[in-house]
Motif scaffolding. Structure first.
Motif, short mmCIF file in Angstrom:
data_model
loop_
_atom_site.label_atom_id
_atom_site.label_comp_id
_atom_site.label_asym_id
_atom_site.label_seq_id
_atom_site.Cartn_x
_atom_site.Cartn_y
_atom_site.Cartn_z
N ASN A 1 -25.65 -9.02 -5.35
CA ASN A 1 -24.99 -7.79 -4.90
C ASN A 1 -23.49 -7.81 -5.17
N LYS A 2 -22.96 -9.00 -5.33
CA LYS A 2 -21.50 -9.14 -5.50
C LYS A 2 -21.23 -10.12 -6.63
N PHE A 3 -20.11 -9.92 -7.31
CA PHE A 3 -19.69 -10.87 -8.34
C PHE A 3 -19.13 -12.11 -7.65
N PRO A 4 -19.25 -13.27 -8.33
CA PRO A 4 -18.74 -14.50 -7.72
C PRO A 4 -17.27 -14.40 -7.29
N ASP A 5 -16.45 -13.71 -8.07
CA ASP A 5 -15.03 -13.65 -7.68
C ASP A 5 -14.82 -12.77 -6.45
N GLU A 6 -15.70 -11.79 -6.25
CA GLU A 6 -15.59 -10.97 -5.03
C GLU A 6 -15.95 -11.81 -3.80
N ILE A 7 -16.98 -12.63 -3.96
CA ILE A 7 -17.40 -13.49 -2.85
C ILE A 7 -16.30 -14.51 -2.56
N ALA A 8 -15.73 -15.08 -3.62
CA ALA A 8 -14.65 -16.06 -3.43
C ALA A 8 -13.46 -15.42 -2.70
N THR B 1 -19.07 -24.60 0.59
CA THR B 1 -19.06 -24.28 -0.84
C THR B 1 -19.22 -25.55 -1.67
N ASP B 2 -19.81 -25.39 -2.87
CA ASP B 2 -19.95 -26.53 -3.78
C ASP B 2 -18.70 -26.64 -4.67
N ALA B 3 -18.74 -27.59 -5.62
CA ALA B 3 -17.57 -27.84 -6.46
C ALA B 3 -17.18 -26.59 -7.25
N ALA B 4 -18.16 -25.76 -7.56
CA ALA B 4 -17.87 -24.55 -8.34
C ALA B 4 -17.43 -23.38 -7.45
N GLY B 5 -17.32 -23.63 -6.14
CA GLY B 5 -16.88 -22.57 -5.22
C GLY B 5 -17.99 -21.65 -4.77
N ARG B 6 -19.23 -21.98 -5.12
CA ARG B 6 -20.36 -21.13 -4.68
C ARG B 6 -20.79 -21.52 -3.27
N LEU B 7 -21.19 -20.52 -2.51
CA LEU B 7 -21.64 -20.79 -1.14
C LEU B 7 -22.94 -21.59 -1.17
#
Ligand code: BG6
Length: 369
Positions: A181-188, A28-34
């Motif tokens: 397909n998913k919101f960022p918080d769902e993925i997190a 994940t990057d600094a923003a928590g994105r894969l």
């Protein structure tokens, strides 16, 4: 180099929490994105994918079956799983919008390599999920997602399998993120669940002595059946494969729903049957259906060896033995449920005096078609 264990297999089973944790590391990057660095395919190409085909052999193919449930659920992309040697020779329907995912520990399996070549000739993009750096299949793929299980020495795969499943989850979540397909918080939240798995795998390993003792008491078994449903089905298939590979026992895995369509005829007095029970918190009443299956086979004399989630009191009454695993989201349960089956096969083979690292007739990597 066996690190104090009796076999490489035992060591590699104990390596599994690390194999999963290391495969998750730095994604994940600094923003928590894969971010999947080794995935060098244009994002627009990945957004346009309308079909995924997983190609692999043996244990690696079963990780693909688990991937199918997760990726279809998260990304709404149809996923097929095919044995690499069957894929290559059936004139598969593959084009520029097909993503082929080749899963292989060694990166050298000839059947899988031929499938990769065939897919690329048809215009498909190929992502390989590979454990061995510098091997052939990642070199011939468009992109590679490395598993970080470390070297796997025992012929029968254990930690590479868990790492392959983990990498497939990452690929699924990455595609879901990319395609919206998913919101960022769902993925997190799903990533947090995944990061919790190594600790839970460790718990299952620490409970292994009960599985070993059960296996030792069953060393004269000549036929063992495995039932599972949903993601428990590939776990059942893998449990059966491990027992064939290591203990040379005729073992077969079935989808629990198939029971009444045939396999129940195999049940007689004392027949050992492993059953992988879905979480009672899961949807679609799968849990109660599998519990009914346990009752049905027990009524016909089966010895039921049940893998169930901590706190699942309902199974207790129908199980001869229960191997408890920590609670986990349904799609992630295979990372836990397969571990007692690995330990069972290893302990039973050891009780029979067999070499669990080098089973007869098998090779770690099959580099001929
Ligand atoms: C078999 C091994 O020969 O190949 C299995 O005995 C393995 O353990 C299968 O699952 C596939 O190998 P690989 O290296 O492509 O994952």
């Amino acid at each position: 180099e066996k690190g104090g264990f009796d076999s490489f297999m035992d060591k590699e089973i104990h390596d599994q929490p690390h194999a999963v944790a290391d495969t998750l590391l730095g994604r994940t990057d600094a923003a928590g994105r894969l971010v999947l660095d080794d995935l060098r395919i244009d994002e627009s190409v990945l957004r346009a994918v309308n079909k995924i085909i997983v190609v692999a052999c043996g244990t690696a193919a079963y990780s693909g079956h688990v991937a199918k449930y997760a990726i279809e659920h998260w990304c709404r992309i149809p996923v097929e799983v095919e044995l690499a040697h069957e894929f290559r020779y059936r004139d598969p329907i593959v084009d520029e919008r097909t993503l082929v995912v080749a899963v292989t520990q060694s990166g050298e399996t000839m059947d899988t390599l031929m499938a990769v070549r065939h897919a690329r000739e048809q215009g498909a993009k190929v992502v390989s999920i590979v454990n061995t750096h510098g091997s052939t299949i990642p070199r011939e793929s468009d992109a590679v997602l490395y598993t970080h299980a470390g070297p796997e020495i025992a012929v029968a795969s254990t930690k590479a399998f868990l790492a392959q499943i983990t990498a497939a989850y990452l690929l699924g979540l990455y595609l879901a993120q990319l395609r919206g397909n998913k919101f960022p918080d769902e993925i997190a939240a799903l990533l947090d669940d995944l990061r919790d798995m190594p600790r839970k795998i460790q718990t299952v390993i620490e409970r292994g002595e009960y599985v070993r003792a059960t296996a030792r008491s069953m060393s004269s078994s000549d036929k063992v059946l495995f039932l599972g449903r949903h993601v428990g089905f590939p776990v059942a298939l893998e449990g059966a494969l491990k027992l064939k590979e290591l203990a040379y026992i005729h073992a077969e895995g079935f989808a629990a729903g198939e029971l009444k369509h045939g396999p129940i005829a195999l049940i007689d007095e004392g027949q050992p049957v492993f059953v992988v029970v879905p979480s009672p918190r899961g949807r679609d009443s799968l849990h109660s259906k599998v519990v009914s299956n346990i009752q049905e086979i027990r009524a016909r004399g089966a010895r039921t060896l049940v893998i169930a989630e901590d706190g699942d009191d309902e199974v207790r009454d129908y199980a001869d033995e229960v191997f408890w695993i920590p609670k986990a989201p349904t799609l992630l349960q295979p990372l836990l449920a397969v571990v007692p089956l690995q330990i069972f096969a290893m302990a039973l083979a050891t009780a029979k005096g067999l070499d669990v690292d080098q089973p007869r007739n098998l090779a770690k990597s099959v580099t001929v078609e």
